[in-house]
Scaffold this motif. Structure first.
Motif, PDB file in Angstrom:
ATOM      1  N   VAL A  81      48.123  29.419  49.144  1.00  0.00           N
ATOM      2  CA  VAL A  81      49.469  29.149  48.622  1.00  0.00           C
ATOM      3  C   VAL A  81      49.414  28.640  47.189  1.00  0.00           C
ATOM      4  O   VAL A  81      50.094  29.165  46.300  1.00  0.00           O
ATOM      5  N   ARG A  82      48.588  27.615  46.925  1.00  0.00           N
ATOM      6  CA  ARG A  82      48.619  26.969  45.614  1.00  0.00           C
ATOM      7  C   ARG A  82      47.893  27.766  44.535  1.00  0.00           C
ATOM      8  O   ARG A  82      48.333  27.790  43.378  1.00  0.00           O
ATOM      9  N   LYS A  83      46.777  28.405  44.889  1.00  0.00           N
ATOM     10  CA  LYS A  83      45.962  29.068  43.871  1.00  0.00           C
ATOM     11  C   LYS A  83      46.251  30.559  43.729  1.00  0.00           C
ATOM     12  O   LYS A  83      45.830  31.163  42.735  1.00  0.00           O
ATOM     13  N   ILE A  84      46.929  31.157  44.713  1.00  0.00           N
ATOM     14  CA  ILE A  84      47.184  32.600  44.642  1.00  0.00           C
ATOM     15  C   ILE A  84      48.670  32.905  44.708  1.00  0.00           C
ATOM     16  O   ILE A  84      49.253  33.452  43.772  1.00  0.00           O
ATOM     17  N   ILE A  85      49.312  32.534  45.822  1.00  0.00           N
ATOM     18  CA  ILE A  85      50.723  32.880  46.025  1.00  0.00           C
ATOM     19  C   ILE A  85      51.617  32.256  44.962  1.00  0.00           C
ATOM     20  O   ILE A  85      52.533  32.905  44.449  1.00  0.00           O
ATOM     21  N   ALA A  86      51.389  31.000  44.606  1.00  0.00           N
ATOM     22  CA  ALA A  86      52.262  30.309  43.650  1.00  0.00           C
ATOM     23  C   ALA A  86      52.327  31.046  42.315  1.00  0.00           C
ATOM     24  O   ALA A  86      53.400  31.191  41.719  1.00  0.00           O
ATOM     25  N   HIS A  87      51.173  31.531  41.814  1.00  0.00           N
ATOM     26  CA  HIS A  87      51.158  32.259  40.544  1.00  0.00           C
ATOM     27  C   HIS A  87      51.878  33.598  40.666  1.00  0.00           C
ATOM     28  O   HIS A  87      52.706  33.960  39.819  1.00  0.00           O
ATOM     29  N   MET A  88      51.546  34.341  41.726  1.00  0.00           N
ATOM     30  CA  MET A  88      52.129  35.676  41.893  1.00  0.00           C
ATOM     31  C   MET A  88      53.631  35.611  42.132  1.00  0.00           C
ATOM     32  O   MET A  88      54.393  36.412  41.586  1.00  0.00           O
TER      33      MET A  88
ATOM     34  N   SER B 292      52.960  32.271  33.905  1.00  0.00           N
ATOM     35  CA  SER B 292      52.684  32.941  35.178  1.00  0.00           C
ATOM     36  C   SER B 292      52.018  34.299  34.980  1.00  0.00           C
ATOM     37  O   SER B 292      51.206  34.718  35.814  1.00  0.00           O
ATOM     38  N   PHE B 293      52.361  35.009  33.908  1.00  0.00           N
ATOM     39  CA  PHE B 293      51.733  36.312  33.668  1.00  0.00           C
ATOM     40  C   PHE B 293      50.223  36.154  33.476  1.00  0.00           C
ATOM     41  O   PHE B 293      49.434  36.882  34.087  1.00  0.00           O
ATOM     42  N   HIS B 294      49.816  35.219  32.627  1.00  0.00           N
ATOM     43  CA  HIS B 294      48.387  35.004  32.366  1.00  0.00           C
ATOM     44  C   HIS B 294      47.671  34.532  33.627  1.00  0.00           C
ATOM     45  O   HIS B 294      46.550  34.964  33.915  1.00  0.00           O
ATOM     46  N   ARG B 295      48.315  33.646  34.393  1.00  0.00           N
ATOM     47  CA  ARG B 295      47.682  33.146  35.611  1.00  0.00           C
ATOM     48  C   ARG B 295      47.588  34.223  36.677  1.00  0.00           C
ATOM     49  O   ARG B 295      46.587  34.313  37.396  1.00  0.00           O
ATOM     50  N   THR B 296      48.635  35.045  36.805  1.00  0.00           N
ATOM     51  CA  THR B 296      48.599  36.134  37.786  1.00  0.00           C
ATOM     52  C   THR B 296      47.523  37.144  37.439  1.00  0.00           C
ATOM     53  O   THR B 296      46.771  37.599  38.321  1.00  0.00           O
TER      54      THR B 296
ATOM     55  N   THR C  87      55.795  33.289  41.167  1.00  0.00           N
ATOM     56  CA  THR C  87      56.496  32.922  39.937  1.00  0.00           C
ATOM     57  C   THR C  87      56.629  34.116  39.004  1.00  0.00           C
ATOM     58  O   THR C  87      57.698  34.357  38.428  1.00  0.00           O
ATOM     59  N   PHE C  88      55.551  34.876  38.851  1.00  0.00           N
ATOM     60  CA  PHE C  88      55.601  36.012  37.917  1.00  0.00           C
ATOM     61  C   PHE C  88      56.436  37.169  38.462  1.00  0.00           C
ATOM     62  O   PHE C  88      57.382  37.635  37.816  1.00  0.00           O
ATOM     63  N   PHE C  89      56.115  37.632  39.658  1.00  0.00           N
ATOM     64  CA  PHE C  89      56.770  38.839  40.169  1.00  0.00           C
ATOM     65  C   PHE C  89      58.251  38.607  40.468  1.00  0.00           C
ATOM     66  O   PHE C  89      59.091  39.464  40.187  1.00  0.00           O
ATOM     67  N   PHE C  90      58.598  37.437  41.026  1.00  0.00           N
ATOM     68  CA  PHE C  90      59.990  37.208  41.413  1.00  0.00           C
ATOM     69  C   PHE C  90      60.875  36.948  40.203  1.00  0.00           C
ATOM     70  O   PHE C  90      61.888  37.620  39.989  1.00  0.00           O
ATOM     71  N   TYR C  91      60.483  35.961  39.390  1.00  0.00           N
ATOM     72  CA  TYR C  91      61.349  35.544  38.287  1.00  0.00           C
ATOM     73  C   TYR C  91      61.233  36.437  37.053  1.00  0.00           C
ATOM     74  O   TYR C  91      62.190  36.536  36.283  1.00  0.00           O
ATOM     75  N   CYS C  92      60.084  37.047  36.845  1.00  0.00           N
ATOM     76  CA  CYS C  92      59.877  37.831  35.625  1.00  0.00           C
ATOM     77  C   CYS C  92      59.995  39.339  35.845  1.00  0.00           C
ATOM     78  O   CYS C  92      60.129  40.082  34.869  1.00  0.00           O
ATOM     79  N   VAL C  93      59.921  39.807  37.085  1.00  0.00           N
ATOM     80  CA  VAL C  93      59.963  41.253  37.338  1.00  0.00           C
ATOM     81  C   VAL C  93      61.100  41.626  38.285  1.00  0.00           C
ATOM     82  O   VAL C  93      62.015  42.378  37.914  1.00  0.00           O
ATOM     83  N   VAL C  94      61.080  41.093  39.511  1.00  0.00           N
ATOM     84  CA  VAL C  94      62.017  41.535  40.541  1.00  0.00           C
ATOM     85  C   VAL C  94      63.458  41.150  40.209  1.00  0.00           C
ATOM     86  O   VAL C  94      64.363  42.001  40.250  1.00  0.00           O
TER      87      VAL C  94
END
Length: 496
Positions: free
Chosen positions: A378-385, A444-448, A387-394
């Protein structure tokens, strides 16, 4: 078959056909939107909503635990039996355990004097302290300066060793591992690991001695700092000395405060797990050896060792009252490289260790679930993805496709509740929490990207760029600002 002209990419016989390119693009969009775009985007929305619920529940869980800790959890001095460490007239300083202090360096021109000086001035008997400067510098001028600084302190009677390697294999993990191989380390009971930090002089003080050892904990007859005698290592709060320099450093301090004051505290309070941070921690050397020593298979060698030690049954303790000041990256480039390492490393470690954690028989099922699901997934994988995919893409795409509906609870309520929880838990930074929401989206992009590199073990998986530090330059810059401010005020007020 319908003809396609050289100026068109769709058949001219298609209903609604127009000769201009913009009209053809619009027609093509309408043709593929209903059968392809809408179903795919809805699927993405469902996935993102599921991830948002996971992140929300994780934040809510940590918030509840922190509240319970603040209200009911006894501080370590009340939870564990201990008594103050007194000078032994017969044994003298021999009553204090021998401690190794390791300072890994790489071209640290701006901070080497501060780091070495702080280590040599630690509040601990000098004859029970071994300072080890692990210099991997490639700049010969810097190397010479570091060596001369070590010689200067050695002439004052400080037991300081300057160690270099022929190659820089394994980066910091390789240097730390090599440092433990020297003969003079064999009698050391503890090792303190510092990055190039600015103030280490608050770490050592009178600590307790064991009166009633508990099974399953590592024990010794004398101690170093509070309660470290019954734990494999303990970590302490890392606070930025330059947190007020700019908005970037303020955002970093807020993020780090949440990591230390909430995530680390929750892992420690629930006896689950918290990731060791290299800027401040004291290890029992026995714990390092039993866990298999330092490994350079990822860029988060400290987290790797902490996970392996935890799987061996060693206990951990986090002391948030102890603070060590360190320098935060003050440029976006330096911060981006640091975040790449901090995001790629845990994802790669998760890939390498998930089966070892799941099949381990020495720790409880709760701890295994916490490490795999909560700490890593959750913290190291899902949280980054998320944030990026939902707020910046979807979410932006749903504006172009009004047929896809995003529930208000997913788009508005959950983000607002998470931000509110952060504001409550970080009372000193509540004013920046809303800004931090947008800051996290930017990063979030860089972290994802780094997370995917770590999971897939892509080309940059072991990229290590040393974070740029300013050290004395930072102090001079701050002093110059203060002087300039005073001068401008004096000019405004005149000689009165």
């Amino acid at each position: 078959m319908a003809e396609v002209s050289g100026n068109s990419f769709i058949p001219e016989s298609l209903p609604g056909y127009t000769p201009d390119i913009a009209g053809q693009i619009g027609l093509l969009w309408e043709l593929i939107k209903a059968p392809l775009i809408v179903p795919f985007l809805r699927f993405c929305v469902y996935i993102c909503l599921a991830m948002s619920i996971m992140v929300f529940l994780e934040r809510l869980y940590m918030g509840v635990v922190i509240i319970l800790v603040k209200l009911f959890w006894k501080k370590p001095e009340k939870r564990y039996k201990w008594e103050a460490m007194n000078d032994d007239l017969e044994m003298g300083n021999e009553a204090f355990p021998l401690v190794l202090v390791q300072i890994p360096m790489f071209n640290e021109k701006e901070v080497y004097k501060i780091s070495i000086g702080a280590a040599c001035n630690l509040s601990w008997p000098a004859d029970r302290l071994v300072i080890q400067v692990l210099d991997d510098s490639t700049d010969l001028v810097v190397k010479d300066m570091v060596e001369k600084e070590c010689i200067r302190w050695a002439s004052k009677g400080i037991n300081i060793r300057y160690q270099i390697r022929e190659t820089r294999g394994g980066y910091k993990a390789g240097a730390l591992k090599e440092g433990l191989k020297h003969d003079y380390v064999k009698n050391c009971e503890y090792v303190v690991i510092f990055d190039a930090i600015l103030d280490q002089n608050r770490i050592f003080s009178d600590g307790p001695s064991v009166s009633d050892p508990q099974p399953g904990y590592c024990t010794c007859t004398s101690s170093l700092e509070v309660w470290v005698h019954i734990f494999s290592w303990f970590a302490f709060l890392d606070c930025g000395v330059n947190s007020d320099e700019c908005l970037l450093t303020r955002m970093q301090e807020m993020s780090l405060d949440y990591h230390f004051k909430v995530e680390q505290e929750v892992g420690s309070a629930t006896h689950a797990f918290f990731g060791f941070n290299g800027t401040g921690g004291i290890w029992r050397i026995a714990a390092i050896n039993e866990a298999g020593g330092w490994k350079d298979r990822t860029t988060v060698e400290d987290m790797d060792l902490a996970v392996r030690a935890g799987l061996k049954g060693w206990k951990f303790l986090y002391l948030g009252d102890l603070q060590v000041k360190s320098e935060l990256p003050s440029t976006f480039k330096a911060f981006r490289f640091q975040q790449h390492r901090w995001s790629c490393g845990p994802a790669n470690l998760f890939r390498k260790m998930v089966m070892d954690i799941a099949t381990n028989k020495r720790v409880t099922s709760y701890k295994k679930f916490y490490v795999i699901y909560s700490f890593f997934f959750v913290r190291k994988i899902i949280a980054h993805m998320f944030t990026f995919f939902f707020y910046c893409v979807v979410l932006p795409l749903t504006i172009l496709v009004p047929e896809v509906d995003v529930p208000k609870w997913g788009a508005i309520y959950i983000p607002c509740i998470i931000t509110t929880l952060n504001s409550v838990e970080l009372r000193g930074h509540s004013i920046y929490c809303s800004i931090g929401f947008f800051f996290e989206n930017v990063m979030s992009f860089h972290r994802t990207k780094a997370t995917f590199i770590g999971l897939l073990e892509a080309k940059r998986v072991n990229e290590w760029v040393v974070t740029e530090k300013l050290g004395d330059t930072l102090k001079n810059k701050s002093n110059n600002k203060s002087t300039a401010s005073k001068r401008s005020l004096s000019k405004f007020l005149g000689d009165r």
